[in-house]
Design a protein around this motif. Sequence first.
Motif, PDB file in Angstrom:
ATOM      1  N   LYS A   1       0.858  -1.178   0.000  1.00  0.00           N
ATOM      2  CA  LYS A   1       0.000   0.000   0.000  1.00  0.00           C
ATOM      3  C   LYS A   1       0.892   1.225   0.000  1.00  0.00           C
ATOM      4  N   SER A   2       0.429   2.262  -0.645  1.00  0.00           N
ATOM      5  CA  SER A   2       1.200   3.494  -0.749  1.00  0.00           C
ATOM      6  C   SER A   2       0.379   4.681  -0.283  1.00  0.00           C
ATOM      7  N   LEU A   3       1.088   5.691   0.178  1.00  0.00           N
ATOM      8  CA  LEU A   3       0.525   7.017   0.327  1.00  0.00           C
ATOM      9  C   LEU A   3       1.133   7.848  -0.786  1.00  0.00           C
ATOM     10  N   HIS A   4       0.368   8.763  -1.326  1.00  0.00           N
ATOM     11  CA  HIS A   4       0.828   9.585  -2.437  1.00  0.00           C
ATOM     12  C   HIS A   4       0.842  11.048  -2.013  1.00  0.00           C
ATOM     13  N   VAL A   5       1.926  11.737  -2.337  1.00  0.00           N
ATOM     14  CA  VAL A   5       2.050  13.172  -2.104  1.00  0.00           C
ATOM     15  C   VAL A   5       1.979  13.828  -3.479  1.00  0.00           C
TER      16      VAL A   5
ATOM     17  N   ASP B   1       0.510  23.268   2.825  1.00  0.00           N
ATOM     18  CA  ASP B   1       0.818  24.397   1.943  1.00  0.00           C
ATOM     19  C   ASP B   1       1.973  24.114   1.001  1.00  0.00           C
ATOM     20  N   ASP B   2       2.936  23.284   1.454  1.00  0.00           N
ATOM     21  CA  ASP B   2       4.106  23.027   0.624  1.00  0.00           C
ATOM     22  C   ASP B   2       4.429  21.535   0.594  1.00  0.00           C
ATOM     23  N   ARG B   3       5.249  21.169  -0.359  1.00  0.00           N
ATOM     24  CA  ARG B   3       5.581  19.768  -0.605  1.00  0.00           C
ATOM     25  C   ARG B   3       6.283  19.123   0.587  1.00  0.00           C
ATOM     26  N   GLU B   4       7.232  19.823   1.191  1.00  0.00           N
ATOM     27  CA  GLU B   4       7.988  19.260   2.311  1.00  0.00           C
ATOM     28  C   GLU B   4       7.074  18.946   3.492  1.00  0.00           C
ATOM     29  N   SER B   5       6.129  19.835   3.759  1.00  0.00           N
ATOM     30  CA  SER B   5       5.176  19.601   4.846  1.00  0.00           C
ATOM     31  C   SER B   5       4.270  18.412   4.541  1.00  0.00           C
ATOM     32  N   ALA B   6       3.891  18.263   3.287  1.00  0.00           N
ATOM     33  CA  ALA B   6       3.057  17.128   2.890  1.00  0.00           C
ATOM     34  C   ALA B   6       3.824  15.819   3.014  1.00  0.00           C
ATOM     35  N   ILE B   7       5.105  15.824   2.677  1.00  0.00           N
ATOM     36  CA  ILE B   7       5.932  14.624   2.833  1.00  0.00           C
ATOM     37  C   ILE B   7       6.030  14.261   4.314  1.00  0.00           C
ATOM     38  N   ALA B   8       6.239  15.251   5.170  1.00  0.00           N
ATOM     39  CA  ALA B   8       6.301  15.008   6.617  1.00  0.00           C
ATOM     40  C   ALA B   8       4.971  14.435   7.119  1.00  0.00           C
ATOM     41  N   LEU B   9       3.857  14.971   6.629  1.00  0.00           N
ATOM     42  CA  LEU B   9       2.538  14.468   7.005  1.00  0.00           C
ATOM     43  C   LEU B   9       2.379  13.011   6.583  1.00  0.00           C
ATOM     44  N   ALA B  10       2.810  12.688   5.380  1.00  0.00           N
ATOM     45  CA  ALA B  10       2.735  11.305   4.900  1.00  0.00           C
ATOM     46  C   ALA B  10       3.575  10.385   5.777  1.00  0.00           C
ATOM     47  N   GLN B  11       4.774  10.818   6.137  1.00  0.00           N
ATOM     48  CA  GLN B  11       5.643  10.009   6.982  1.00  0.00           C
ATOM     49  C   GLN B  11       5.021   9.793   8.361  1.00  0.00           C
ATOM     50  N   GLU B  12       4.382  10.808   8.911  1.00  0.00           N
ATOM     51  CA  GLU B  12       3.740  10.699  10.221  1.00  0.00           C
ATOM     52  C   GLU B  12       2.577   9.711  10.206  1.00  0.00           C
ATOM     53  N   ASN B  13       1.892   9.603   9.073  1.00  0.00           N
ATOM     54  CA  ASN B  13       0.684   8.776   8.988  1.00  0.00           C
ATOM     55  C   ASN B  13       0.882   7.420   8.320  1.00  0.00           C
TER      56      ASN B  13
ATOM     57  N   GLN C   1       3.614  13.049 -12.381  1.00  0.00           N
ATOM     58  CA  GLN C   1       4.516  11.912 -12.528  1.00  0.00           C
ATOM     59  C   GLN C   1       5.201  11.609 -11.200  1.00  0.00           C
ATOM     60  N   VAL C   2       5.386  10.304 -10.906  1.00  0.00           N
ATOM     61  CA  VAL C   2       6.092   9.925  -9.683  1.00  0.00           C
ATOM     62  C   VAL C   2       7.568  10.271  -9.834  1.00  0.00           C
ATOM     63  N   GLU C   3       8.072  11.070  -8.916  1.00  0.00           N
ATOM     64  CA  GLU C   3       9.479  11.456  -8.921  1.00  0.00           C
ATOM     65  C   GLU C   3      10.330  10.435  -8.184  1.00  0.00           C
ATOM     66  N   LYS C   4       9.834   9.990  -7.015  1.00  0.00           N
ATOM     67  CA  LYS C   4      10.564   8.994  -6.231  1.00  0.00           C
ATOM     68  C   LYS C   4       9.621   8.349  -5.238  1.00  0.00           C
ATOM     69  N   THR C   5      10.059   7.228  -4.699  1.00  0.00           N
ATOM     70  CA  THR C   5       9.311   6.565  -3.631  1.00  0.00           C
ATOM     71  C   THR C   5      10.238   6.414  -2.433  1.00  0.00           C
ATOM     72  N   ILE C   6       9.622   6.465  -1.262  1.00  0.00           N
ATOM     73  CA  ILE C   6      10.343   6.312  -0.013  1.00  0.00           C
ATOM     74  C   ILE C   6       9.767   5.108   0.709  1.00  0.00           C
ATOM     75  N   ALA C   7      10.616   4.172   1.113  1.00  0.00           N
ATOM     76  CA  ALA C   7      10.150   3.018   1.886  1.00  0.00           C
ATOM     77  C   ALA C   7       9.804   3.475   3.295  1.00  0.00           C
ATOM     78  N   VAL C   8       8.742   2.884   3.836  1.00  0.00           N
ATOM     79  CA  VAL C   8       8.324   3.186   5.195  1.00  0.00           C
ATOM     80  C   VAL C   8       8.986   2.187   6.129  1.00  0.00           C
ATOM     81  N   GLU C   9       9.673   2.717   7.129  1.00  0.00           N
ATOM     82  CA  GLU C   9      10.349   1.876   8.117  1.00  0.00           C
ATOM     83  C   GLU C   9       9.335   1.352   9.137  1.00  0.00           C
TER      84      GLU C   9
END
Length: 69
Positions: free
Chosen positions: A6-10, A31-43, A60-68
């Motif tokens: 399962k993925s979360l998408h920013v 409001d910004d991409r970095e904050s949205a990435i942090a929100l995704a990581q938190e959830n 387009q997908v730029e990159k994916t980050i694995a969830v630890e």
Amino acid sequence: MPLENKSLHVLRLTGRWIVEKDDGTSVGDADDRESAIALAQENAQREGASEIAIHQEDGQVEKTIAVED
């Protein structure tokens, strides 16, 4: 039976950066991409996500980050 990934998408939508699940359900926005990435990581763990897909402004997908765990 293998576990489903399962993925979360920013991604950018109507002037905001949103975080959504694979099925399009919104997790939140920022409001910004970095904050949205942090929100995704938190959830991510709570939402059962194994990765976070970070999209460019054009969708387009730029990159994916694995969830630890």
